[in-house]
Design a protein around this motif. Structure first.
Motif, PDB file in Angstrom:
ATOM      1  N   LEU A  62      38.643  38.761   7.171  1.00  0.00           N
ATOM      2  CA  LEU A  62      38.048  39.162   5.830  1.00  0.00           C
ATOM      3  C   LEU A  62      37.068  40.402   6.038  1.00  0.00           C
ATOM      4  O   LEU A  62      35.963  40.111   7.060  1.00  0.00           O
ATOM      5  CB  LEU A  62      37.307  38.288   4.881  1.00  0.00           C
ATOM      6  N   VAL A  76      33.935  41.898   4.533  1.00  0.00           N
ATOM      7  CA  VAL A  76      32.873  41.117   3.512  1.00  0.00           C
ATOM      8  C   VAL A  76      31.717  42.304   3.042  1.00  0.00           C
ATOM      9  O   VAL A  76      31.231  42.578   4.051  1.00  0.00           O
ATOM     10  CB  VAL A  76      32.677  40.057   3.993  1.00  0.00           C
ATOM     11  N   TYR A 111      32.082  34.984  -2.169  1.00  0.00           N
ATOM     12  CA  TYR A 111      32.780  34.947  -0.851  1.00  0.00           C
ATOM     13  C   TYR A 111      32.350  33.610  -0.280  1.00  0.00           C
ATOM     14  O   TYR A 111      33.214  33.216   0.572  1.00  0.00           O
ATOM     15  CB  TYR A 111      32.329  36.353  -0.079  1.00  0.00           C
ATOM     16  N   ASP A 112      31.135  32.871  -0.523  1.00  0.00           N
ATOM     17  CA  ASP A 112      30.745  31.862   0.258  1.00  0.00           C
ATOM     18  C   ASP A 112      31.948  30.456  -0.189  1.00  0.00           C
ATOM     19  O   ASP A 112      32.699  29.830   0.597  1.00  0.00           O
ATOM     20  CB  ASP A 112      29.554  31.280  -0.061  1.00  0.00           C
ATOM     21  N   THR A 140      34.869  31.088  -1.224  1.00  0.00           N
ATOM     22  CA  THR A 140      36.318  31.461  -0.767  1.00  0.00           C
ATOM     23  C   THR A 140      36.353  31.164   0.851  1.00  0.00           C
ATOM     24  O   THR A 140      37.598  30.793   1.531  1.00  0.00           O
ATOM     25  CB  THR A 140      36.643  32.807  -0.997  1.00  0.00           C
ATOM     26  N   LEU A 141      35.456  31.588   1.431  1.00  0.00           N
ATOM     27  CA  LEU A 141      35.507  31.613   2.867  1.00  0.00           C
ATOM     28  C   LEU A 141      35.351  30.002   3.230  1.00  0.00           C
ATOM     29  O   LEU A 141      36.229  29.548   4.263  1.00  0.00           O
ATOM     30  CB  LEU A 141      34.036  32.001   3.470  1.00  0.00           C
ATOM     31  N   ARG A 161      38.442  28.497   5.399  1.00  0.00           N
ATOM     32  CA  ARG A 161      38.059  28.002   6.874  1.00  0.00           C
ATOM     33  C   ARG A 161      38.478  26.418   6.986  1.00  0.00           C
ATOM     34  O   ARG A 161      38.916  25.936   7.970  1.00  0.00           O
ATOM     35  CB  ARG A 161      36.649  28.103   7.011  1.00  0.00           C
ATOM     36  N   ALA A 210      35.468  36.392   9.539  1.00  0.00           N
ATOM     37  CA  ALA A 210      34.810  37.225   8.467  1.00  0.00           C
ATOM     38  C   ALA A 210      33.741  38.229   8.943  1.00  0.00           C
ATOM     39  O   ALA A 210      33.006  37.860  10.009  1.00  0.00           O
ATOM     40  CB  ALA A 210      33.953  36.202   7.494  1.00  0.00           C
ATOM     41  N   GLU A 257      27.854  30.479   3.462  1.00  0.00           N
ATOM     42  CA  GLU A 257      28.827  30.710   4.731  1.00  0.00           C
ATOM     43  C   GLU A 257      28.535  31.731   5.697  1.00  0.00           C
ATOM     44  O   GLU A 257      28.119  32.902   5.229  1.00  0.00           O
ATOM     45  CB  GLU A 257      30.301  30.975   4.308  1.00  0.00           C
ATOM     46  N   LEU A 273      28.807  34.686   8.556  1.00  0.00           N
ATOM     47  CA  LEU A 273      29.881  35.595   9.096  1.00  0.00           C
ATOM     48  C   LEU A 273      30.002  35.423  10.693  1.00  0.00           C
ATOM     49  O   LEU A 273      29.044  35.005  11.318  1.00  0.00           O
ATOM     50  CB  LEU A 273      29.370  37.110   8.643  1.00  0.00           C
TER      51      LEU A 273
END
Length: 197
Positions: free
Chosen positions: A123, A125, A144-145, A147-148, A152, A159, A179, A181
């Motif tokens: 990703l 980001v 994004y948090d 989804t990550l 994962r 990411a 999350e 990176l």
């Protein structure tokens, strides 16, 4: 400035959004394109071997990942490039051409729900601010948090945060759901976040 971890996140978002906008406004279109090209060349080695790369449509002062996608197009074989679609409280990723992206519920260009859905292994980001340890300050929706975390849990995924150098922070507050990176790329740096934790 005080320690950034002492500020509430909404105040930090305003500050970093303002700093980012001022930085980009000070660049000529040619200089901005050069900086984004430098970032693309810097991050390209990390993308080799990825089969599905999730990109995003940069808005306003965000780093535009378009130059990265242009470099990927010359790869053999080129990876699939997907874009995020807001689906409830999460993001799903769909293969689409830039010309097919339309403003979504947040006003950000996104693919149609009928576009082929894929699971990315890498990703790119967007962000407002980031530390070298990979603590990211986003827009505040948590997309994004969440989804990550979900990606994962299902398997390996990398990411990479894309930032202007002005978006690097010495420290940022981190909530339990934030999350980290794996990498941060700027026009002048490529940071392996695990080495800074």
């Amino acid at each position: 400035m005080r320690d950034p971890t002492e500020y509430p996140k909404p105040a930090l978002r305003r500050m970093f959004r303002s700093d980012r906008a001022a930085f980009v406004a000070a660049q000529s279109p040619a200089e901005r394109a050069r900086l984004e090209g430098d970032l693309a060349a810097r991050v390209l080695p990390l993308l080799r071997g990825a089969t599905v790369i999730a990109s995003y449509a940069g808005v306003g002062a965000e780093v535009d990942p378009g130059p990265i996608e242009a470099l990927l197009a010359s790869s053999r074989p080129p990876p699939h490039v997907a874009f995020p679609l807001v689906t409830g409280r999460d993001l799903s990723f769909h293969i689409a051409a830039w010309a097919d992206l339309k403003p979504g519920v947040l006003g950000i260009p996104e693919p149609a729900a009928t576009a082929p859905r894929v699971t990315p292994d890498l990703l790119l980001v967007p962000l407002l601010a980031v530390t070298t340890a990979g603590v990211r300050l986003g827009q505040g929706g948590g997309y994004y948090d969440r989804t990550l975390r979900s990606l994962r849990a299902a398997g390996p995924v990398t990411a990479i945060g894309l930032a202007w150098d002005v978006q690097l922070a010495d420290a940022l507050p981190r909530d339990p759901w934030d999350e980290l990176l794996d990498w941060v790329a700027t026009p002048t740096r490529l940071v392996d976040c695990a080495k800074h934790r």
